[in-house]
Scaffold this motif. Structure first.
Motif, PDB file in Angstrom:
ATOM      1  N   UNK A  28       0.846  -1.203   0.000  1.00 34.71           N
ATOM      2  CA  UNK A  28       0.000   0.000   0.000  1.00 34.71           C
ATOM      3  C   UNK A  28       0.876   1.245   0.000  1.00 34.71           C
ATOM      4  N   UNK A  29       0.648   2.108  -0.989  1.00 36.47           N
ATOM      5  CA  UNK A  29       1.334   3.397  -1.011  1.00 36.47           C
ATOM      6  C   UNK A  29       0.451   4.468  -0.367  1.00 36.47           C
ATOM      7  N   UNK A  30      -0.790   4.523  -0.800  1.00 38.25           N
ATOM      8  CA  UNK A  30      -1.733   5.494  -0.255  1.00 38.25           C
ATOM      9  C   UNK A  30      -3.132   4.898  -0.234  1.00 38.25           C
ATOM     10  N   UNK A  31      -3.941   5.375   0.722  1.00 43.85           N
ATOM     11  CA  UNK A  31      -5.356   5.027   0.786  1.00 43.85           C
ATOM     12  C   UNK A  31      -6.165   6.300   0.687  1.00 43.85           C
ATOM     13  N   UNK A  32      -7.108   6.317  -0.228  1.00 44.82           N
ATOM     14  CA  UNK A  32      -7.967   7.484  -0.384  1.00 44.82           C
ATOM     15  C   UNK A  32      -9.183   7.289   0.535  1.00 44.82           C
ATOM     16  N   UNK A  33     -10.355   7.178  -0.011  1.00 48.13           N
ATOM     17  CA  UNK A  33     -11.548   6.998   0.820  1.00 48.13           C
ATOM     18  C   UNK A  33     -11.631   5.566   1.342  1.00 48.13           C
ATOM     19  N   UNK A  34     -12.220   5.440   2.532  1.00 52.13           N
ATOM     20  CA  UNK A  34     -12.545   4.137   3.115  1.00 52.13           C
ATOM     21  C   UNK A  34     -14.011   4.183   3.514  1.00 52.13           C
ATOM     22  N   UNK A  35     -14.628   3.015   3.578  1.00 50.05           N
ATOM     23  CA  UNK A  35     -16.043   3.052   3.910  1.00 50.05           C
ATOM     24  C   UNK A  35     -16.609   1.706   4.302  1.00 50.05           C
ATOM     25  N   UNK A  36     -17.874   1.753   4.675  1.00 48.16           N
ATOM     26  CA  UNK A  36     -18.622   0.559   5.052  1.00 48.16           C
ATOM     27  C   UNK A  36     -19.898   0.487   4.219  1.00 48.16           C
ATOM     28  N   UNK A  37     -20.196  -0.709   3.765  1.00 47.36           N
ATOM     29  CA  UNK A  37     -21.421  -0.997   3.033  1.00 47.36           C
ATOM     30  C   UNK A  37     -22.074  -2.203   3.704  1.00 47.36           C
ATOM     31  N   UNK A  38     -23.360  -2.392   3.447  1.00 40.49           N
ATOM     32  CA  UNK A  38     -24.028  -3.558   4.003  1.00 40.49           C
ATOM     33  C   UNK A  38     -24.978  -4.160   2.991  1.00 40.49           C
ATOM     34  N   UNK A  39     -25.242  -5.440   3.195  1.00 41.28           N
ATOM     35  CA  UNK A  39     -26.127  -6.155   2.276  1.00 41.28           C
ATOM     36  C   UNK A  39     -26.975  -7.148   3.040  1.00 41.28           C
ATOM     37  N   UNK A  40     -28.288  -7.065   2.817  1.00 31.73           N
ATOM     38  CA  UNK A  40     -29.238  -8.015   3.373  1.00 31.73           C
ATOM     39  C   UNK A  40     -29.546  -9.047   2.294  1.00 31.73           C
ATOM     40  N   UNK A  41     -29.952 -10.255   2.712  1.00 32.88           N
ATOM     41  CA  UNK A  41     -30.296 -11.284   1.728  1.00 32.88           C
ATOM     42  C   UNK A  41     -31.355 -10.798   0.743  1.00 32.88           C
ATOM     43  N   UNK A  42     -31.100 -10.973  -0.532  1.00 31.90           N
ATOM     44  CA  UNK A  42     -32.059 -10.587  -1.546  1.00 31.90           C
ATOM     45  C   UNK A  42     -32.083  -9.111  -1.876  1.00 31.90           C
ATOM     46  N   UNK A  43     -31.200  -8.348  -1.259  1.00 32.51           N
ATOM     47  CA  UNK A  43     -31.164  -6.906  -1.513  1.00 32.51           C
ATOM     48  C   UNK A  43     -29.797  -6.495  -2.045  1.00 32.51           C
ATOM     49  N   UNK A  44     -29.765  -5.307  -2.638  1.00 33.41           N
ATOM     50  CA  UNK A  44     -28.497  -4.790  -3.148  1.00 33.41           C
ATOM     51  C   UNK A  44     -27.643  -4.260  -2.015  1.00 33.41           C
ATOM     52  N   UNK A  45     -26.344  -4.270  -2.246  1.00 31.94           N
ATOM     53  CA  UNK A  45     -25.424  -3.699  -1.272  1.00 31.94           C
ATOM     54  C   UNK A  45     -25.658  -2.182  -1.216  1.00 31.94           C
ATOM     55  N   UNK A  46     -25.690  -1.634  -0.006  1.00 36.18           N
ATOM     56  CA  UNK A  46     -25.945  -0.207   0.153  1.00 36.18           C
ATOM     57  C   UNK A  46     -24.859   0.452   0.976  1.00 36.18           C
ATOM     58  N   UNK A  47     -24.648   1.720   0.700  1.00 38.83           N
ATOM     59  CA  UNK A  47     -23.654   2.484   1.434  1.00 38.83           C
ATOM     60  C   UNK A  47     -24.135   2.768   2.847  1.00 38.83           C
ATOM     61  N   UNK A  48     -23.233   2.587   3.807  1.00 37.69           N
ATOM     62  CA  UNK A  48     -23.527   2.934   5.197  1.00 37.69           C
ATOM     63  C   UNK A  48     -22.809   4.236   5.554  1.00 37.69           C
TER      64      UNK A  48
END
Length: 121
Positions: A28-48
């Motif tokens: 790793x040289x640099x890290x820009x944005x970091x984040x968390x997403x979540x996904x329920x069964x049968x649903x699309x992954x969404x931004x948290x």
């Protein structure tokens, strides 16, 4: 190789708290944005929540006032403090990071393996 390793998921009662951690390791040289997403069964992954390298944050409306995202740049780690948890927060939570492996190269998206959060009513 780059790896994102999450920890901190589990089972908690409604109204309780959990803290998720995600550590990036490898070339790793640099890290820009970091984040968390979540996904329920049968649903699309969404931004948290996301956080930039300058610690500017963005949270989904459904978690504002309850969740907090933070990061430790020295440790290449991002955290998600989850308070006042609700049954509808139950999901697999995934860590994401925009990582540059060599200075001057492009940034690529990397994902963790996911950690289960279950909130009982």
């Amino acid at each position: 190789q780059v790896q994102l390793v999450e920890s901190g998921g589990g089972l908690v009662q409604a109204g309780g708290s959990l803290r998720l951690s995600c550590a990036a390791s490898g070339s790793i040289a640099r890290i820009n944005a970091m984040g968390w997403y979540r996904q329920c069964p049968g649903k699309q992954r969404e931004l948290v929540a996301t956080i930039t390298s300058g610690r500017r944050t963005n949270l989904a409306d459904s978690v504002k006032g309850r969740f907090t995202i933070s990061r430790d740049n020295a440790k290449n780690t991002v955290y998600l403090q989850m308070n006042s948890l609700k049954p509808e927060d139950t999901a697999v939570y995934y860590c994401n990071a925009e990582i540059q492996k060599l200075l001057g190269a492009r940034f690529y998206d990397y994902w963790g393996q996911g950690t289960q959060v279950t909130v009982s009513s």
